[in-house]
Scaffold this motif. Structure first.
Motif, PDB file in Angstrom:
ATOM      1  N   HIS A 133       0.834  -1.193   0.000  1.00 54.21           N
ATOM      2  CA  HIS A 133       0.000   0.000   0.000  1.00 54.21           C
ATOM      3  C   HIS A 133       0.882   1.261   0.000  1.00 54.21           C
ATOM      4  O   HIS A 133       0.633   2.210  -0.756  1.00 54.21           O
ATOM      5  CB  HIS A 133      -0.915  -0.054   1.241  1.00 54.21           C
ATOM      6  CG  HIS A 133      -1.802   1.121   1.428  1.00 54.21           C
ATOM      7  ND1 HIS A 133      -3.126   1.135   1.030  1.00 54.21           N
ATOM      8  CD2 HIS A 133      -1.580   2.340   1.970  1.00 54.21           C
ATOM      9  CE1 HIS A 133      -3.668   2.292   1.323  1.00 54.21           C
ATOM     10  NE2 HIS A 133      -2.746   3.060   1.898  1.00 54.21           N
ATOM     11  N   HIS A 137       1.413   4.329  -2.844  1.00 51.79           N
ATOM     12  CA  HIS A 137       1.377   5.785  -2.616  1.00 51.79           C
ATOM     13  C   HIS A 137       2.552   6.464  -3.324  1.00 51.79           C
ATOM     14  O   HIS A 137       2.426   7.561  -3.857  1.00 51.79           O
ATOM     15  CB  HIS A 137       1.449   6.104  -1.121  1.00 51.79           C
ATOM     16  CG  HIS A 137       0.122   6.056  -0.403  1.00 51.79           C
ATOM     17  ND1 HIS A 137      -1.002   6.689  -0.872  1.00 51.79           N
ATOM     18  CD2 HIS A 137      -0.247   5.470   0.764  1.00 51.79           C
ATOM     19  CE1 HIS A 137      -2.014   6.484  -0.034  1.00 51.79           C
ATOM     20  NE2 HIS A 137      -1.591   5.734   0.966  1.00 51.79           N
ATOM     21  N   PHE A 193      -3.760  11.622   3.295  1.00 57.79           N
ATOM     22  CA  PHE A 193      -4.138  11.208   1.953  1.00 57.79           C
ATOM     23  C   PHE A 193      -5.657  11.322   1.797  1.00 57.79           C
ATOM     24  O   PHE A 193      -6.409  11.134   2.736  1.00 57.79           O
ATOM     25  CB  PHE A 193      -3.706   9.767   1.703  1.00 57.79           C
ATOM     26  CG  PHE A 193      -2.222   9.600   1.628  1.00 57.79           C
ATOM     27  CD1 PHE A 193      -1.467  10.320   0.715  1.00 57.79           C
ATOM     28  CD2 PHE A 193      -1.561   8.727   2.474  1.00 57.79           C
ATOM     29  CE1 PHE A 193      -0.100  10.167   0.641  1.00 57.79           C
ATOM     30  CE2 PHE A 193      -0.187   8.572   2.404  1.00 57.79           C
ATOM     31  CZ  PHE A 193       0.540   9.296   1.488  1.00 57.79           C
ATOM     32  N   GLU A 198      -6.373   6.827  -1.074  1.00 55.47           N
ATOM     33  CA  GLU A 198      -6.389   5.575  -0.304  1.00 55.47           C
ATOM     34  C   GLU A 198      -6.921   4.420  -1.139  1.00 55.47           C
ATOM     35  O   GLU A 198      -6.370   3.323  -1.123  1.00 55.47           O
ATOM     36  CB  GLU A 198      -7.241   5.725   0.960  1.00 55.47           C
ATOM     37  CG  GLU A 198      -6.577   6.526   2.060  1.00 55.47           C
ATOM     38  CD  GLU A 198      -5.176   6.022   2.382  1.00 55.47           C
ATOM     39  OE1 GLU A 198      -4.976   4.805   2.458  1.00 55.47           O
ATOM     40  OE2 GLU A 198      -4.284   6.872   2.535  1.00 55.47           O
ATOM     41  N   HIS A 244      -3.791   7.134   7.141  1.00 58.18           N
ATOM     42  CA  HIS A 244      -4.428   6.457   6.005  1.00 58.18           C
ATOM     43  C   HIS A 244      -5.899   6.297   6.351  1.00 58.18           C
ATOM     44  O   HIS A 244      -6.319   5.215   6.762  1.00 58.18           O
ATOM     45  CB  HIS A 244      -3.816   5.081   5.749  1.00 58.18           C
ATOM     46  CG  HIS A 244      -2.342   5.123   5.475  1.00 58.18           C
ATOM     47  ND1 HIS A 244      -1.829   5.203   4.208  1.00 58.18           N
ATOM     48  CD2 HIS A 244      -1.290   5.137   6.298  1.00 58.18           C
ATOM     49  CE1 HIS A 244      -0.515   5.240   4.274  1.00 58.18           C
ATOM     50  NE2 HIS A 244      -0.160   5.205   5.532  1.00 58.18           N
TER      51      HIS A 244
END
Ligand SMILES: [Zn+2]
Length: 487
Positions: A133, A137, A193, A198, A244
């Protein structure tokens, strides 16, 4: 600086241009900074922002300076990066000594992992899910867009803002102060974010996770557990959920994607378990750790006995019970050698070397390291220990040679420069000694101290070629200092 440039292609200009924000220094390829809200940072700018933040992190107490933990994270991370859409970006993964649950990405491919996260995940797939993840980003340039979207008028303030974002991500306590010094507090809201970010990171992260052959069900499982734990903790949400933001939509979205996929059990690597064991041990005194791992081995109910015995040997060594440590190590190596998923392991061999050194048979120990370094030439912990032993045995020249080869692999590893400076000092090579020390300071952002070392290098004298490299390093450092003092 020669060492910094020659071997780190992704950051070729890292130090040289890092702090040079005068238009002349960064005019090449630089977009119009009058309206940065419309642009995305260039890859070089992203790398510079990440690189500068990294220098600050390396110099801070939060940096977990354990080469084995960091090597492990980079091994796992690079396996994932290979399956991303930017396999050549040159990511760097590192551990932060912080028990809160968090991981964070910086522009340019620098990804930090809190020790709290490493201890909380229940499988290597869960850790890989979080890293995937974060990788997403970076490859989607989310943070860079966030920084570029703040309508700053110079790259310098973008770097300051990136530093503030970083502070927010690593330690919420310092956030306010950091942000207040950069921009209005109103920015803070925009630092997390967005939901779209996300969801994109989830989608791409899951793809990376699957291509890397991890269990993709680990992602929703981890988020679910984190959310449940958060409910019990009331307002004490883990940093990870704060940076997040998680919504029911997001969880449902992930669950949907994953549901269609078969459940596959992916065993944890031995190194994953050894790294966690090391972290658990580091939270305890030697005596408590001996009791803890001894109990775990005695009950034989849960956990991996190889990792538990690894923890026990390390704790015994810390408590100066060398004889018992050596006996347990023999058992450990038998166990590890016969276990189906583990061959001999670099972390176990590093520990074996430490036991041997404590036993004090220098001839046999030197022979052991010579062969261990051949088997695991990339394992930095082993190199640190071996070069230290070589110096203790009066073989400074061999140590310097070994270290120089490692530095080409890890040009930002300050511990390697420190050891190299020591090896040069033993050989009476004053210029080289101070130059190596200068590189160590420079990579920690201590530019004045680095310049001072270069002055000493110059005074020590050397060949025309050597002196001219010192001169050129000094010019670069002065340029960086100049740029730093500008608003
Ligand atoms: Zn995220």
């Amino acid at each position: 600086m020669k060492n910094m440039k020659s071997t780190y292609p992704g950051a070729v200009l890292a130090l040289a241009v890092l702090l040079c924000f005068s238009p002349g220094a960064v005019s090449d390829g630089l977009p119009d900074l009058g309206d940065v809200s419309q642009i995305v940072l260039t890859p070089l700018q992203e790398r510079q922002i990440g690189q500068q933040s990294m220098m600050e992190i390396r110099a801070s107490k939060q940096y977990l300076d354990d080469p084995e933990i960091n090597d492990y994270l980079n091994q796992l991370g690079s396996k994932l990066v290979e399956n991303s859409n930017e396999p050549g970006l040159g990511f760097e993964f590192f551990a932060i000594n912080d028990l809160s649950i968090n991981a964070f990405a910086m522009p340019g491919g620098f990804i930090g992992v809190n020790s709290g996260l490493l201890l909380t995940v229940q499988s290597e797939s869960e850790l890989a899910a979080v890293l995937s993840h974060e990788i997403a980003h970076v490859t989607q340039h989310h943070l860079a867009r966030m920084v570029a979207g703040q309508q700053n008028d110079s790259l310098a303030s973008m770097v300051a803002l990136a530093a503030a974002i970083l502070a927010a991500r690593t330690s919420p306590q310092v956030t306010e102060a950091a942000i207040a010094s950069v921009q209005a507090r109103a920015i803070q809201k925009q630092l997390d974010f967005t939901r779209a970010n996300e969801q994109e990171a989830d989608r791409i992260g899951l793809d990376i996770l699957q291509k890397s052959n991890f269990n993709i069900h680990a992602m929703p499982e981890f988020l679910d557990r984190l959310q449940k734990a958060t409910r019990l903790l009331d307002n004490n949400a883990p940093n990870y959920l704060r940076t997040h933001p998680i919504t029911t939509d997001r969880v449902a979205d992930i669950a949907n994607r994953v549901q269609k996929q078969p459940y596959r059990l992916v065993p944890d690597s031995l190194d994953f378990q050894l790294v966690r064991t090391k972290l658990i041990a580091s939270q305890k005194t030697a005596v408590d750790a001996i009791a803890y791992f001894g109990d775990a081995l005695g009950s034989q109910k849960h956990g991996n006995p190889i990792a538990q015995r690894y923890g026990l040997v390390g704790a015994l060594l810390r408590n100066n019970q060398v004889g018992r440590a050596a006996r347990e190590l023999e058992t450990l190596r038998k166990q590890a050698g016969s276990a189906p998923m583990s061959r001999y392991d670099a972390m176990i061999e590093t520990l074996a070397g430490q036991v041997k050194r404590a036993e004090n048979d220098s001839k046999e120990t030197l022979a052991f390291y010579r062969s261990a370094v051949k088997s695991y030439p990339q394992h930095r912990a082993l190199i640190y220990d071996y070069s230290d032993l070589l110096m203790q045995s009066g073989m400074a020249e061999a140590a310097a040679k070994l270290l120089a080869a490692q530095i080409t692999r890890h040009p930002s590893d300050t511990a390697l420069y420190d050891l190299q400076a020591r090896a040069y000092a033993m050989q009476g090579k004053m210029l080289e000694q101070h130059q190596a020390q200068a590189y160590s300071y420079a990579w920690q952002g201590k530019l004045y101290a680095a310049l001072e070392q270069l002055e000493l290098a110059k005074q020590a004298g050397g060949s025309f070629y050597q002196l001219s490299t010192v001169e050129s390093d000094m010019r670069e450092l002065r340029a960086m200092l100049d740029a730093r003092s500008k608003p």
